[in-house]
Design an enzyme around this catalytic site. Sequence first.
Site, PDB file in Angstrom:
ATOM      1  N   HIS A 167       0.824  -1.210   0.000  1.00 11.30           N
ATOM      2  CA  HIS A 167       0.000   0.000   0.000  1.00 11.30           C
ATOM      3  C   HIS A 167       0.860   1.263   0.000  1.00 11.30           C
ATOM      4  O   HIS A 167       0.378   2.335  -0.367  1.00 11.30           O
ATOM      5  CB  HIS A 167      -0.940  -0.012   1.201  1.00 11.30           C
ATOM      6  N   ASP A 383      -9.869  -5.910 -17.691  1.00 10.78           N
ATOM      7  CA  ASP A 383     -10.191  -6.927 -18.698  1.00 10.78           C
ATOM      8  C   ASP A 383      -8.909  -7.301 -19.440  1.00 10.78           C
ATOM      9  O   ASP A 383      -8.389  -6.523 -20.230  1.00 10.78           O
ATOM     10  CB  ASP A 383     -11.244  -6.387 -19.672  1.00 10.78           C
TER      11      ASP A 383
END
Length: 447
Positions: A167, A383
Amino acid sequence: MASSLPAFTVRRGEPVLVAPAEPTPREVKPLSDIDDGEGMRFYSSGIHLYRNNPAKAGQDPAEVIREALARALVPYYPLAGRLREEEGKKLVVDCGAQGVMFADADADLTADDFGDVQSPPFPCFEQFILEPTTVAGVEPVIDRPLLYIQVTRLKCGGFIFGQRFCHCIVDAPGGMQFEKAICELAGGAAAPSVAPSWGRELFMARQPPQPSYPHHEYREPAGGADRMLSTPASDMVRVPFFFGSREIAGLRQRAPSNMRCSRFELVAACIWRSRTAALGYAPDEEVRLSFIVNARGRPDIPLPEGFYGNAFAYSVAATTAGELCGGDLGYALELVKKAKSAVTYDYLQSVADLLVLTGRPLFAVSRTYIVSDVSHAGFKDVDFGWGEPVYGGPAKGGEGPLPGVTNYFSRAKNGKGEEGTVVPICLPKDAMEKFQLEVEGLTAAEL
């Protein structure tokens, strides 16, 4: 929601390091003073589930993604580096093309076996993400890969993409920006459509540091012990709550008629108030709602296009348990809206100043409900060529140093196909029924 999975086995290959596909600059880049706070020093996890695509017959998704990953690491070369801690707990990235960790795997499952999974935690997520190793006496994010990826092929021809990002190096939108770059390169693009920008100097402490706000998010509230921190994990239960059009309409009926409220504000105020009542805090104890306010897209914060670092601050709404539960929903909403509007560029600079002056502490967690809204992070847009994911989002219901006090808000559909906000609530078992009754009371339509 997801069905229970049948018995299955995951056969994971030996993890390997994937380096940038071309030579990259060798340099040391400092993280921002917001990036390297104690509360950022962990790996956040995400999962994407894909069905079989007949048009991709004969193509190995693991190989397609691995090759695109190596190419994406050329413009995003800091992600292939390693963190180093310098004086004052300052983190810098040693950009030496050391590589990110990658593993392929196979599982005796189909995409349909996961049922209608809509919100975290993802079923058996531990099997589909590659966990960073632990080394005694070493900071968990220091001198190790900043990204771990596992691609698990399913027997139906679909696959699962699981990742763990440090993070410190990215927030949720930044991580999605990088994953979309992999997608574009996997689809044949010569370069990502959005060029990455480092820009971490925007969130460095001023000289000299001059915090100009109280920053309650880094000061523990007054009062007694918090049962959320003392309850064993075995006595906790996690239940997803769905807020669709009916629930939102019920909340709007209880909001002041002259107050404009977003869906997030309504749901956050409802859960904060209901959670506080369910946990039974004493009326004079301070309780807080802490939530992430994203700096992206705000005209007063000069972020460069393509910025992929942490661009947010924790803002805090605070009151006593008696005032919160004794007041109407409008009281909670007013506190939420005030805290949300407080985050400006000056506020973010003040956060950086405070972190430098106080040793980069962890944010306060006692009697605090911490919320991260990831519904607009772009998980569904990832995608790789196999189509939109069946599920795209966090792997776990909450993460960070103390996952029991944190929640993700995400967009999902219920069993009737209606889209809404899903929140996986974690509470002691004996508090969950009370919480449910409180939420039902606030979301029911007024006659």
